[in-house]
Design a protein around this motif. Structure first.
Motif, PDB file in Angstrom:
ATOM      1  N   MET A 182     -66.457 -31.640 -22.010  1.00 59.25           N
ATOM      2  CA  MET A 182     -67.899 -31.269 -21.400  1.00 59.25           C
ATOM      3  C   MET A 182     -67.967 -29.879 -20.835  1.00 59.25           C
ATOM      4  N   GLN A 183     -68.835 -29.320 -21.043  1.00 58.63           N
ATOM      5  CA  GLN A 183     -69.271 -27.974 -20.485  1.00 58.63           C
ATOM      6  C   GLN A 183     -69.853 -28.167 -19.056  1.00 58.63           C
ATOM      7  N   VAL A 184     -69.359 -27.346 -18.311  1.00 63.17           N
ATOM      8  CA  VAL A 184     -69.852 -27.619 -16.804  1.00 63.17           C
ATOM      9  C   VAL A 184     -70.919 -26.127 -16.734  1.00 63.17           C
ATOM     10  N   PRO A 185     -72.290 -26.445 -16.422  1.00 63.15           N
ATOM     11  CA  PRO A 185     -73.164 -25.222 -16.206  1.00 63.15           C
ATOM     12  C   PRO A 185     -72.607 -24.464 -15.110  1.00 63.15           C
ATOM     13  N   ILE A 186     -72.590 -23.046 -15.146  1.00 67.60           N
ATOM     14  CA  ILE A 186     -72.336 -22.233 -14.263  1.00 67.60           C
ATOM     15  C   ILE A 186     -73.423 -21.176 -14.162  1.00 67.60           C
ATOM     16  N   LEU A 187     -74.178 -21.090 -13.234  1.00 70.45           N
ATOM     17  CA  LEU A 187     -75.412 -20.333 -12.962  1.00 70.45           C
ATOM     18  C   LEU A 187     -74.899 -19.127 -12.181  1.00 70.45           C
ATOM     19  N   LYS A 188     -75.590 -18.037 -12.389  1.00 71.22           N
ATOM     20  CA  LYS A 188     -75.451 -16.953 -11.468  1.00 71.22           C
ATOM     21  C   LYS A 188     -76.752 -16.557 -10.966  1.00 71.22           C
ATOM     22  N   GLN A 189     -76.680 -16.861  -9.482  1.00 70.83           N
ATOM     23  CA  GLN A 189     -77.631 -16.576  -8.476  1.00 70.83           C
ATOM     24  C   GLN A 189     -77.307 -15.320  -7.446  1.00 70.83           C
ATOM     25  N   GLY A 190     -77.889 -14.079  -7.935  1.00 66.33           N
ATOM     26  CA  GLY A 190     -77.568 -12.870  -7.180  1.00 66.33           C
ATOM     27  C   GLY A 190     -75.914 -12.754  -7.176  1.00 66.33           C
ATOM     28  N   ASP A 191     -75.208 -12.584  -6.057  1.00 66.78           N
ATOM     29  CA  ASP A 191     -73.841 -12.217  -5.993  1.00 66.78           C
ATOM     30  C   ASP A 191     -72.935 -13.672  -6.129  1.00 66.78           C
ATOM     31  N   PHE A 192     -73.653 -14.608  -6.332  1.00 62.06           N
ATOM     32  CA  PHE A 192     -72.749 -16.011  -6.374  1.00 62.06           C
ATOM     33  C   PHE A 192     -72.916 -16.609  -7.588  1.00 62.06           C
ATOM     34  N   LEU A 193     -71.977 -17.465  -7.954  1.00 69.08           N
ATOM     35  CA  LEU A 193     -72.066 -18.413  -9.094  1.00 69.08           C
ATOM     36  C   LEU A 193     -72.025 -19.859  -8.584  1.00 69.08           C
ATOM     37  N   ILE A 194     -72.675 -20.634  -9.130  1.00 66.23           N
ATOM     38  CA  ILE A 194     -72.970 -22.060  -8.890  1.00 66.23           C
ATOM     39  C   ILE A 194     -72.540 -22.839 -10.043  1.00 66.23           C
ATOM     40  N   ALA A 195     -71.594 -23.816  -9.710  1.00 65.19           N
ATOM     41  CA  ALA A 195     -71.026 -24.645 -10.713  1.00 65.19           C
ATOM     42  C   ALA A 195     -71.293 -26.129 -10.364  1.00 65.19           C
ATOM     43  N   SER A 196     -72.481 -26.766 -11.126  1.00 62.86           N
ATOM     44  CA  SER A 196     -72.390 -28.125 -10.680  1.00 62.86           C
ATOM     45  C   SER A 196     -72.157 -29.043 -11.762  1.00 62.86           C
ATOM     46  N   ILE A 197     -71.127 -30.027 -11.173  1.00 60.67           N
ATOM     47  CA  ILE A 197     -70.310 -30.989 -11.910  1.00 60.67           C
ATOM     48  C   ILE A 197     -71.421 -31.975 -12.139  1.00 60.67           C
ATOM     49  N   GLN A 198     -71.725 -32.530 -13.319  1.00 62.85           N
ATOM     50  CA  GLN A 198     -72.615 -33.560 -13.546  1.00 62.85           C
ATOM     51  C   GLN A 198     -72.151 -34.855 -13.897  1.00 62.85           C
ATOM     52  N   ALA A 199     -70.868 -34.919 -14.326  1.00 62.49           N
ATOM     53  CA  ALA A 199     -70.185 -36.238 -14.672  1.00 62.49           C
ATOM     54  C   ALA A 199     -68.720 -35.862 -14.514  1.00 62.49           C
ATOM     55  N   ALA A 200     -67.806 -37.295 -14.763  1.00 56.18           N
ATOM     56  CA  ALA A 200     -66.398 -37.071 -14.678  1.00 56.18           C
ATOM     57  C   ALA A 200     -65.959 -36.373 -15.555  1.00 56.18           C
ATOM     58  N   LEU A 201     -65.110 -35.314 -15.258  1.00 53.10           N
ATOM     59  CA  LEU A 201     -64.373 -34.757 -16.299  1.00 53.10           C
ATOM     60  C   LEU A 201     -63.024 -34.860 -16.657  1.00 53.10           C
ATOM     61  N   THR A 202     -62.583 -34.640 -17.685  1.00 46.48           N
ATOM     62  CA  THR A 202     -61.145 -34.914 -18.119  1.00 46.48           C
ATOM     63  C   THR A 202     -60.279 -33.789 -17.444  1.00 46.48           C
ATOM     64  N   ASP A 203     -58.989 -33.815 -17.689  1.00 49.60           N
ATOM     65  CA  ASP A 203     -57.988 -32.770 -17.173  1.00 49.60           C
ATOM     66  C   ASP A 203     -58.296 -31.462 -17.899  1.00 49.60           C
ATOM     67  N   ALA A 204     -58.598 -31.475 -19.268  1.00 44.07           N
ATOM     68  CA  ALA A 204     -58.828 -30.373 -20.014  1.00 44.07           C
ATOM     69  C   ALA A 204     -60.060 -29.641 -19.728  1.00 44.07           C
ATOM     70  N   ASP A 205     -61.074 -30.496 -19.308  1.00 45.39           N
ATOM     71  CA  ASP A 205     -62.369 -29.887 -18.815  1.00 45.39           C
ATOM     72  C   ASP A 205     -62.345 -29.287 -17.498  1.00 45.39           C
ATOM     73  N   LEU A 206     -61.569 -29.680 -16.564  1.00 47.11           N
ATOM     74  CA  LEU A 206     -61.197 -29.393 -15.363  1.00 47.11           C
ATOM     75  C   LEU A 206     -60.559 -27.906 -15.442  1.00 47.11           C
ATOM     76  N   ARG A 207     -59.514 -27.664 -16.492  1.00 47.42           N
ATOM     77  CA  ARG A 207     -58.926 -26.565 -16.565  1.00 47.42           C
ATOM     78  C   ARG A 207     -59.844 -25.667 -17.271  1.00 47.42           C
ATOM     79  N   GLN A 208     -60.896 -25.926 -18.098  1.00 46.51           N
ATOM     80  CA  GLN A 208     -61.493 -25.035 -18.885  1.00 46.51           C
ATOM     81  C   GLN A 208     -62.638 -24.544 -17.559  1.00 46.51           C
ATOM     82  N   LEU A 209     -63.030 -25.415 -16.792  1.00 42.36           N
ATOM     83  CA  LEU A 209     -63.775 -24.850 -15.564  1.00 42.36           C
ATOM     84  C   LEU A 209     -63.149 -23.854 -14.924  1.00 42.36           C
TER      85      LEU A 209
END
Length: 83
Positions: free
Chosen positions: A1-28
């Motif tokens: 599952m892809q975690v959306p990463i938003l760029k807001q000015g000089d900051f990045l926001i990653a909002s995890i919406q559901a449980a992630l597998t270990d591979a998903d966490l490494r990808q994040l």
């Protein structure tokens, strides 16, 4: 599952919406560190409000994200942790 990463000015926001597998966490982790480098972000916000449980691997990965982004010049804040 892809975690959306938003760029807001000089900051990045990653909002995890559901449980992630270990591979998903490494990808994040890889995606965040890569984007911090590309955008020269000053900070990263990781929102874990939607998660019921953070296991030891998820906590270690979040800690790794914070350490890696700090080496790239950005500070990381994890929000939404509840007792």
């Amino acid at each position: 599952m892809q975690v959306p990463i938003l760029k807001q000015g000089d900051f990045l926001i990653a909002s995890i919406q559901a449980a992630l597998t270990d591979a998903d966490l490494r990808q994040l982790q890889d995606d965040l560190v890569h984007r911090v480098s590309i955008y020269r972000s000053l900070g990263v916000i990781v929102d874990v409000t939607a998660l019921d449980v953070l296991d030891s691997f998820a906590c270690r990965t979040l800690s790794g994200i914070a350490q890696m982004t700090r080496l790239r010049g950005a500070k990381t804040v994890v929000v939404g942790i509840q007792p």
